[in-house]
Design a protein around this motif. Structure first.
Motif, PDB file in Angstrom:
ATOM      1  N   PRO A   1      24.189-117.074 -18.417  1.00  0.00           N
ATOM      2  CA  PRO A   1      23.574-115.760 -18.623  1.00  0.00           C
ATOM      3  C   PRO A   1      24.588-114.624 -18.760  1.00  0.00           C
ATOM      4  N   ARG A   2      25.825-114.873 -18.407  1.00  0.00           N
ATOM      5  CA  ARG A   2      26.857-113.828 -18.581  1.00  0.00           C
ATOM      6  C   ARG A   2      27.220-113.614 -20.042  1.00  0.00           C
ATOM      7  N   TRP A   3      26.832-114.558 -20.897  1.00  0.00           N
ATOM      8  CA  TRP A   3      27.133-114.449 -22.319  1.00  0.00           C
ATOM      9  C   TRP A   3      26.178-113.506 -23.046  1.00  0.00           C
ATOM     10  N   TYR A   4      25.055-113.194 -22.413  1.00  0.00           N
ATOM     11  CA  TYR A   4      24.038-112.364 -23.064  1.00  0.00           C
ATOM     12  C   TYR A   4      23.570-111.268 -22.123  1.00  0.00           C
ATOM     13  N   ASN A   5      23.137-110.167 -22.712  1.00  0.00           N
ATOM     14  CA  ASN A   5      22.495-109.103 -21.942  1.00  0.00           C
ATOM     15  C   ASN A   5      21.493-108.410 -22.850  1.00  0.00           C
ATOM     16  N   THR A   6      20.870-107.385 -22.367  1.00  0.00           N
ATOM     17  CA  THR A   6      19.840-106.722 -23.168  1.00  0.00           C
ATOM     18  C   THR A   6      20.412-106.117 -24.451  1.00  0.00           C
ATOM     19  N   HIS A   7      21.692-105.776 -24.450  1.00  0.00           N
ATOM     20  CA  HIS A   7      22.288-105.229 -25.670  1.00  0.00           C
ATOM     21  C   HIS A   7      22.408-106.279 -26.771  1.00  0.00           C
ATOM     22  N   SER A   8      22.336-107.545 -26.398  1.00  0.00           N
ATOM     23  CA  SER A   8      22.354-108.599 -27.416  1.00  0.00           C
ATOM     24  C   SER A   8      21.198-108.415 -28.390  1.00  0.00           C
ATOM     25  N   PHE A   9      20.073-107.923 -27.896  1.00  0.00           N
ATOM     26  CA  PHE A   9      18.908-107.694 -28.752  1.00  0.00           C
ATOM     27  C   PHE A   9      19.134-106.487 -29.661  1.00  0.00           C
ATOM     28  N   ARG A  10      19.781-105.451 -29.160  1.00  0.00           N
ATOM     29  CA  ARG A  10      20.086-104.284 -29.995  1.00  0.00           C
ATOM     30  C   ARG A  10      21.058-104.680 -31.098  1.00  0.00           C
ATOM     31  N   ILE A  11      22.036-105.498 -30.742  1.00  0.00           N
ATOM     32  CA  ILE A  11      22.996-105.999 -31.730  1.00  0.00           C
ATOM     33  C   ILE A  11      22.266-106.818 -32.792  1.00  0.00           C
ATOM     34  N   GLY A  12      21.373-107.705 -32.340  1.00  0.00           N
ATOM     35  CA  GLY A  12      20.634-108.560 -33.268  1.00  0.00           C
ATOM     36  C   GLY A  12      19.756-107.777 -34.220  1.00  0.00           C
ATOM     37  N   VAL A  13      19.047-106.781 -33.691  1.00  0.00           N
ATOM     38  CA  VAL A  13      18.169-105.966 -34.541  1.00  0.00           C
ATOM     39  C   VAL A  13      18.986-105.167 -35.554  1.00  0.00           C
TER      40      VAL A  13
END
Length: 102
Positions: A45-57
């Motif tokens: 879980p350290r590889w991902y955080n909520t900003h991963s979704f902002r990056i993806g979008v």
């Protein structure tokens, strides 16, 4: 995700992640759920955080050729700060075109 969207009422203004009553999932709850699901899948879980979704979008929208104003709306950005989230070469034709349109 398709199954979730199929069973979730969504309007243009609705939050993507919401409880059955339509109320938005709090950021802390989302982080906790994300972490627990990543662990269940065997992903650190350290590889991902909520900003991963902002990056993806931001990345997906720019690749798809969305105008910068739409990318900003999707991520609730009031400036061109979304450009720091886009994760592919700025020389990519779709990215350059999307970022040029404001």
């Amino acid at each position: 995700m398709e199954r979730y969207l199929k069973h979730t009422y969504m309007s243009d203004a609705a939050p993507l992640f919401q409880f059955k009553d339509g109320s938005p999932l709090a950021a802390k709850d989302f982080r906790a759920l994300l972490g627990s699901h990543l662990v269940r899948m065997g992903v650190n879980p350290r590889w991902y955080n909520t900003h991963s979704f902002r990056i993806g979008v931001a990345t997906a929208a720019a690749k798809a050729g969305f105008p910068a104003t739409k990318v900003m709306e999707l991520g609730r950005w009031c400036s061109r700060a979304f450009e720091t989230y886009v994760r592919f070469s700025p020389t990519h034709p779709s990215a350059a075109a999307a970022m040029a349109r404001v």
